[in-house]
Design an enzyme around this catalytic site. Structure first.
Site, short mmCIF file in Angstrom:
data_model
loop_
_atom_site.label_atom_id
_atom_site.label_comp_id
_atom_site.label_asym_id
_atom_site.label_seq_id
_atom_site.Cartn_x
_atom_site.Cartn_y
_atom_site.Cartn_z
N CYS A 1 0.81 -1.27 0.11
CA CYS A 1 0.02 -0.14 -0.19
C CYS A 1 0.79 1.44 0.19
O CYS A 1 0.37 2.39 -0.16
CB CYS A 1 -1.11 -0.01 0.97
SG CYS A 1 -2.09 -1.58 1.31
N HIS B 1 -2.42 7.65 6.91
CA HIS B 1 -2.43 6.40 6.17
C HIS B 1 -4.15 6.06 6.54
O HIS B 1 -4.91 5.66 5.68
CB HIS B 1 -1.62 5.47 6.77
CG HIS B 1 -1.82 4.13 5.78
ND1 HIS B 1 -1.81 4.00 4.37
CD2 HIS B 1 -2.03 2.99 6.34
CE1 HIS B 1 -2.07 2.64 4.25
NE2 HIS B 1 -2.03 1.83 5.19
N GLU C 1 -0.64 4.96 14.09
CA GLU C 1 -0.28 6.27 13.41
C GLU C 1 -0.49 7.35 14.39
O GLU C 1 0.17 8.13 14.25
CB GLU C 1 -1.14 6.11 12.28
CG GLU C 1 -0.47 7.36 11.29
CD GLU C 1 -1.33 7.44 10.02
OE1 GLU C 1 -0.77 8.24 8.99
OE2 GLU C 1 -2.34 6.62 9.80
N LYS D 1 -9.15 8.32 2.95
CA LYS D 1 -9.86 6.95 2.78
C LYS D 1 -11.31 6.84 3.30
O LYS D 1 -11.84 5.59 2.92
CB LYS D 1 -8.86 5.83 3.51
CG LYS D 1 -7.47 5.55 2.81
CD LYS D 1 -6.83 4.47 3.43
CE LYS D 1 -5.24 4.39 2.75
NZ LYS D 1 -4.41 5.51 2.97
N HIS E 1 -9.72 2.28 0.52
CA HIS E 1 -8.36 1.93 0.44
C HIS E 1 -7.96 1.45 -0.83
O HIS E 1 -8.31 0.38 -1.23
CB HIS E 1 -7.96 0.89 1.45
CG HIS E 1 -6.21 0.99 1.68
ND1 HIS E 1 -5.46 1.55 0.89
CD2 HIS E 1 -5.64 0.18 2.52
CE1 HIS E 1 -4.31 1.29 1.57
NE2 HIS E 1 -4.41 0.50 2.34
N PHE F 1 1.85 -3.58 4.02
CA PHE F 1 1.98 -4.87 4.28
C PHE F 1 3.54 -5.07 4.13
O PHE F 1 4.06 -4.84 3.04
CB PHE F 1 1.20 -5.94 3.79
CG PHE F 1 -0.24 -6.08 4.18
CD1 PHE F 1 -0.71 -5.34 5.28
CD2 PHE F 1 -1.22 -7.01 3.33
CE1 PHE F 1 -2.05 -5.36 5.67
CE2 PHE F 1 -2.61 -7.08 3.92
CZ PHE F 1 -2.82 -6.10 4.85
#
Length: 417
Positions: free
Chosen positions: A165, A305, A316, A337, A342, A403
């Site tokens: 991502c 994010h 975060e 998002k 996403h 990831f």
């Protein structure tokens, strides 16, 4: 070696809330949700039956039917957004040095739709191998920048960045680096993803990563809300034309903003979960600010994010508070998002566009779908909940994490001569 200044001269977007940059930005500042029941396939037996799909997209507006059959949707999306960005930047390639113009693109998965279709068709047969001759080139992640370069005859640096991502933010940082080091004059960068299919939804469901709020898709993406239950899968593409300042000025290009720093790090912690204290996120943001030769207090807005996962949102925000200290409470923070879902490897591209437009227009897009505060998240932070806010945005920071523990941060600021 004196580094060149790098500016943004063109934008293109194909998103779940708008198929052009202007439509995308209008959707963002008006808090539009792109989530709805899945139409790409029959999802009635899946745990998650909704997604943020691109709507009303016709690839034949950008290529003929023969060409469209030779490319996966993620490449179709890439070409659509790039066409808009090239036109927006007013790039006349016939009067430019094509050897000094490159394409650096990001995608986390690439041609998953093609892979799924080909394998399913083979499994339904009698064992005789009957595959589309374009099977392999359609699914390769690096094929998107290849097609873009061939479309315009661009012979400069050409490759894909793959970091789940974080992919398109890594691509943007690579493009920024190549230009400021003098290895290219112009680079088309960005990312695309098309994983709203059986394999994509089924695979993320098996990981328990997706929201299963099938009764209310429009509010399912709830970053920082106490009742968030996973991310909403999205698809689409974002394209950004980066250019050395001297090259842009020489051809009289309009300038949206200046790219001033990038930071990259690894969590070195877990294949899917972020570090609980946000150590990798903190390091990436620190490196970006140092690279930009800025102070922490120079940042006005963070496009986080913020995927709407139980663990990721907490880590975060911990990283932001730990890094920025008291200035964290002067920041506007938002997760777009909440509206687009996403977009995986394309997330960094469209979120960088949101950050660029926030700097240009002095408007911070909201984090929608907030209903209940999470006691584990610092409530004094300004998450720009539910409604866009006007403020001077001199500099914006955009985070994307992937990831594998990949973290990437980019900073854009107002251009000043």
């Amino acid at each position: 070696m004196e580094l060149k200044r790098v500016v943004v001269t063109g934008l293109g977007a194909l998103t779940p809330i708008g198929n052009t940059v202007s439509a995308y930005w209008d959707g963002l500042i008006n808090g539009v949700s792109g989530a709805a029941p899945i139409t790409h396939f029959d999802a009635s037996k899946f745990k998650t039956q909704f997604a943020c799909e691109v709507k009303g997209f016709d690839p034949h507006e950008f290529m003929d039917r023969k060409e469209a059959r030779k490319v996966d949707p993620f490449v179709q999306y890439a070409i659509a957004s790039t066409d808009e960005a090239v036109k927006d930047a007013n790039l006349d390639f016939d009067n430019l040095n094509r050897n000094r113009i490159g394409v650096i693109w990001g995608s986390g998965i690439g041609g998953l739709t093609t892979f799924t279709e080909e394998v399913v068709n083979y499994s339904k047969g009698d064992g005789t191998p009957r595959f589309n001759p374009f099977f392999i080139p359609k699914m390769l992640v690096d094929i998107a920048p290849g097609h873009i370069s061939m479309r315009y005859g661009l012979r400069g640096p050409n490759f894909s960045a793959v970091s789940a991502c974080a992919s398109s933010t890594n691509a943007l940082i690579d493009a920024f680096t190549y230009i400021r080091m003098g290895r290219a004059d112009v680079i088309i960068t960005g990312g695309s993803e098309a994983t709203v299919n059986e394999a994509g939804i089924g695979g993320f469901n098996a990981m328990h990563a997706l929201s299963t709020r099938n009764d209310d898709p429009a509010t399912a993406s709830r970053p920082f809300d106490k009742d968030r239950d996973g991310f909403v899968s999205g698809e689409g593409s974002g394209a950004i034309v980066l250019e050395s300042l001297e090259h842009a000025l020489a051809r009289g290009a309009k300038i949206y903003a200046e790219v001033v720093g990038g930071g990259m790090s690894a969590d070195a912690y877990h294949i899917t979960a972020s570090h609980p204290e946000g150590l990798g996120a903190k390091l990436a943001m620190t490196m970006a600010i140092q690279d930009a030769e800025m102070d922490f207090s120079d940042i006005d807005y963070i496009n986080v994010h913020g995927t709407s996962t139980p663990v990721g949102d907490i880590s975060e925000t911990k990283a932001i508070v730990d890094l920025f200290g008291e200035h964290a409470y002067n920041l506007n923070i938002s997760s777009t998002k909440s509206m687009t879902g996403h977009l995986l490897g394309a997330a960094g591209a469209i979120e960088s566009i949101a950050s660029i437009l926030a700097v240009k227009n002095d408007i911070v897009p909201p984090t929608i779908n907030h209903f209940t505060d999470d006691p584990q998240i610092d409530s004094k932070l300004n998450f720009t909940f539910n409604k866009a806010q006007k403020r001077v945005v001199n500099a914006a920071l955009s985070n994307t994490f992937g990831f594998g523990g990949h973290n990437a941060t980019v900073i854009v600021k107002k251009y000043k001569a």
